[in-house]
Scaffold this active site. Structure first.
Site, PDB file in Angstrom:
ATOM      1  N   HIS A  62     -12.034  -6.496  28.608  1.00 23.38           N
ATOM      2  CA  HIS A  62     -11.815  -7.672  29.447  1.00 23.38           C
ATOM      3  C   HIS A  62     -11.526  -7.233  30.885  1.00 23.38           C
ATOM      4  CE1 HIS A  62     -10.896 -10.872  26.148  1.00 23.38           C
ATOM      5  NE2 HIS A  62     -12.156 -10.885  26.530  1.00 23.38           N
ATOM      6  N   ASP A  64      -9.435  -8.058  33.151  1.00 23.90           N
ATOM      7  CA  ASP A  64      -8.059  -7.778  33.605  1.00 23.90           C
ATOM      8  C   ASP A  64      -7.532  -6.438  33.083  1.00 23.90           C
ATOM      9  OD1 ASP A  64      -8.222  -9.401  31.171  1.00 23.90           O
ATOM     10  OD2 ASP A  64      -6.037  -9.464  31.172  1.00 23.90           O
TER      11      ASP A  64
HETATM   12 ZN   LIG Z   1      -5.770  -9.188  29.048  1.00 27.34          ZN
HETATM   13 ZN   LIG Z   2      -8.117  -9.436  26.648  1.00 31.83          ZN
END
Ligand SMILES: [Zn+2]
Ligand SMILES: [Zn+2]
Length: 246
Positions: A62, A64
């Site tokens: 992901h 982030d």
């Molecule tokens: Zn995350």
């Molecule tokens: Zn995640």
């Protein structure tokens, strides 16, 4: 062993928490777990610096958790560092190849070693013995355990398998993205986390991956967890350093 929380936030900004990044260090060994947006700045503020990070261990892909990977590569290249090892779940090589295909001028600037690991694996990374465990998230994600000292749960719902994986560890850092009144999947609520950790031996639990929804509600979240889990519970903060005795 020293664990430094570089980023304790998630995909929506809070203003004071950058995205996920945790530094694990012992003697002259250093590994950076995840490299979300802001982690490069926090590395500098921590006094460790990006020059000292030649190994990154990814929990999942992901944004982030990987947004500062290319900025880390570029900074290391400009500083004259020559290599970077990136270890992560299946698909890590394709991710790095794809990132570099967008910024072609960075391709070939560093000698990259990419290694993919699987759930229930035992491997060595930056000189640390690590075991992996698959979490419950919207994409494949691995939790990592560093012997009896530190477990990082990555992004995950709370569930018994992950609690057992962390059982007996001095420090567990666990996703606690939202307070109880947010309807959420792929992340825990404080209530579900407390129930899952009930009876599990953890020296200290640090809550991280905190969304803006958690601001001003820490005490209520802590109480919710404490209804079932009687261990030491803290909220991790960016640049907080924890020393774990062996
Ligand atoms: Zn995350
Ligand atoms: Zn995640």
């Amino acid at each position: 062993m020293q664990v430094t929380f570089l980023g304790t936030g998630a995909a929506m900004p809070t203003g004071d928490r950058y995205q996920t990044g945790i530094l694990v260090q012992e003697d002259d060994r250093t590994v950076l777990i995840d490299c979300g947006a802001g982690v490069l700045q926090r590395l500098e503020q921590s006094g460790v610096g990006y020059e000292a990070v030649s190994t990154v261990l990814l929990t999942h892909h992901h944004l982030d958790h990987v947004a500062d990977l290319l900025p880390l590569m570029k900074a290391r290249w400009l500083a004259g560092e020559e290599h970077l090892e990136i270890v992560g779940p299946q698909g890590t090589k394709a991710l790095v190849d794809d990132l570099l295909s967008v910024f072609e001028y960075l391709d070939g600037r560093l000698e990259l070693q990419i290694r993919e690991v699987v759930p229930d694996d035992e491997f060595t990374v930056a000189g640390f013995d690590v075991t992996s465990y698959e979490t419950r998230h919207s994409v494949p994600c691995l939790a990592y355990r560093f012997d009896d000292r530190f477990t990082f749960a990555g992004d995950s719902e709370a569930f018994a398998g992950l609690a057992n994986f962390a059982d007996g560890c001095a420090i567990l850092a666990h996703d606690c993205s939202f307070p109880d009144d947010v309807d959420v999947s792929n992340h825990p609520t404080p209530d579900s986390l407390g129930k899952t950790l009930s009876g599990v031996e953890i020296g200290r639990l640090y809550l991280t991956h905190l969304y803006p929804h958690t601001q001003g509600r820490h005490e209520e979240m802590r109480r919710s967890i404490a209804e079932h889990f009687d261990g030491d519970v803290r909220f991790a903060e960016d640049l907080q350093r924890v020393t774990i005795e062996s």
